[in-house]
Design an enzyme around this catalytic site. Structure first.
Site, mmCIF file in Angstrom:
data_model
loop_
_atom_site.group_PDB
_atom_site.id
_atom_site.type_symbol
_atom_site.label_atom_id
_atom_site.label_comp_id
_atom_site.label_asym_id
_atom_site.label_seq_id
_atom_site.Cartn_x
_atom_site.Cartn_y
_atom_site.Cartn_z
ATOM 1 N N LYS A 114 0.875 -1.279 -0.040
ATOM 2 C CA LYS A 114 -0.028 0.129 0.001
ATOM 3 C C LYS A 114 0.879 1.237 -0.076
ATOM 4 O O LYS A 114 1.907 1.170 0.257
ATOM 5 C CB LYS A 114 -0.966 0.087 1.148
ATOM 6 C CG LYS A 114 -0.163 0.131 2.425
ATOM 7 C CD LYS A 114 -1.114 -0.087 3.791
ATOM 8 C CE LYS A 114 -0.375 -0.109 5.140
ATOM 9 N NZ LYS A 114 -1.298 -0.532 6.087
ATOM 10 N N TYR B 23 18.640 28.777 8.367
ATOM 11 C CA TYR B 23 17.297 29.486 8.712
ATOM 12 C C TYR B 23 17.234 29.832 10.433
ATOM 13 O O TYR B 23 17.442 28.560 10.951
ATOM 14 C CB TYR B 23 16.188 28.808 8.140
ATOM 15 C CG TYR B 23 15.911 29.247 6.785
ATOM 16 C CD1 TYR B 23 15.627 30.471 6.269
ATOM 17 C CD2 TYR B 23 15.798 28.055 5.898
ATOM 18 C CE1 TYR B 23 15.500 30.887 5.060
ATOM 19 C CE2 TYR B 23 15.753 28.574 4.391
ATOM 20 C CZ TYR B 23 15.468 29.662 4.093
ATOM 21 O OH TYR B 23 15.367 29.998 2.748
#
Ligand SMILES: *Cc1c(COP(=O)(O)O)cnc(C)c1O
Length: 352
Positions: free
Chosen positions: A33, A250
């Site tokens: 899946k 950042y």
């Protein structure tokens, strides 16, 4: 070209399947899946086709994709159908379907089948997500077994805590399942990866292996025999030396403590690498372990190159052989399932 590569070692996938099948005994569904947990469902199913007893997917769309790519082995829909009309396609494509609630059962019995259905009847033995309550299970089983529209019933359940240290919940679920199945004929299926490795009593007619099939240990004591199928790697494409007490990236969340050689690596959160795995998450540069420093950006991340002779052009393994995906997941506050499912944009290279 951007050097980010997601290698999928199909030979390892096959080895893992055979290892797990031996451990579980009897028959084993390969759970593919969610695009085979990010590994590529069609390629993985094709690679396993001659050895797998069958496959399991989450929905009809995933099953049809496999059928359209020459997968002729049994395919189970783990959540069954979402609406009654889908039974037409279940019939047409010769799929096996889970029935986990009353409406699904009634729609299945009302459907005009060309050939009788194979049904995996799911019990909620304690996880309380999906399945018939134990006290309603026998009635559901009887309704199906009395219908000429049903060829075969497999009794199944799923565990909430098979990968946790505490064993009480799983023991209780097994006991609940067996009690409620007393006197009901047919095969049964209990174990996912963690259960088949840790709970021998859950190895019944059919196992359902996902995570471990991809070589990721659901529990640490079993990491040895499984081989990691996915390896995500990139390269250092620039480097710089920073003085002590300088920020990186950042948010300026990381400051150098000493003179630091910093490698810039082509991999970021837009590739599915978890942004939460900022400073201190392990990576391997040319096979040597080091760590991320500063925040993971969209397309890049920065690593500590001190104490090594490695630098521009060297291979950086984000996870695979040296660094396990479980380590990255732990550093990011998530689970390995999510990390591999999220990988994208990286160039996939299949190795057989
Ligand atoms: C996804 C899934 C599995 C596979 O679980 P793993 O922990 O990846 O082995 C098994 N059974 C059901 C019902 C599932 O949804």
């Amino acid at each position: 070209m951007r050097p980010l590569i997601c290698e999928i070692r199909l030979n390892y996938l096959r080895e893992n399947y055979l290892t797990l099948k031996k451990i579980h005994g009897n028959k084993l569904l390969a759970v593919v899946k969610a695009n085979a947990y990010g590994h590529g469902a069609v390629r993985c199913a094709q690679a396993l086709h001659d050895i797998a007893d069958g496959f399991a997917v989450a929905c009809l769309e995933e099953a049809i994709e496999l059928r359209e790519n020459q997968i002729t082995k049994p395919i189970l829909l783990l959540e069954g159908v979402f609406e009654a009309q889908e039974y037409d396609l279940v019939d047409k494509w010769d799929l096996w379907t889970v029935v986990h609630h009353q409406a699904q059962l009634e729609q299945l019995l009302a459907h005009d089948w060309q050939k009788p259905a194979t049904v995996w009847l799911k019990m909620d033995s304690g996880m309380h997500r999906a399945g018939f309550f134990p006290h309603n299970f026998a009635a559901a089983h009887t309704a199906l077994s009395q219908s000429n529209k049903v060829a075969k019933i497999v009794k199944m359940t799923h565990f909430a805590c098979a990968d946790e240290t505490e064993r009480g919940m799983t023991d209780m679920q097994v006991e609940t399942f067996d009690l409620a199945c007393d006197g009901l004929t047919g095969e049964s299926s209990l174990a996912n990866s963690a259960a088949m490795l840790r709970y021998p009593e859950t190895r019944r007619d059919w196992g359902r292996a996902g995570l471990a099939l991809y070589g990721i240990a659901p529990v640490s004591e079993h990491s040895g025999s499984l081989k990691p199928v996915m390896r995500l790697s990139s390269q250092v494409f620039a480097e710089r030396v920073l003085q002590p007490h300088e920020p990186i990236g950042y948010g300026a969340t990381f400051y150098t403590k000493r003179s630091t050689r910093v490698g810039l690596v082509a991999c970021g959160y837009a590739d599915g690498y978890p942004r939460r795995a900022s400073s201190d998450t392990p990576v391997a540069v040319k096979g040597l372990r080091t760590k991320i420093i500063g925040r993971v950006s969209m397309d890049m991340l920065t690593v500590d190159l001190n104490d090594s002779h490695e630098g521009v052009g060297d291979v950086v393994e984000l996870f695979g052989d040296v660094i396990s995906v479980n380590e990255v997941a732990a550093a990011a506050g998530t689970i390995a399932y999510e990390v591999v499912c999220n990988v994208k944009r990286a160039k996939k290279v299949y190795i057989s």
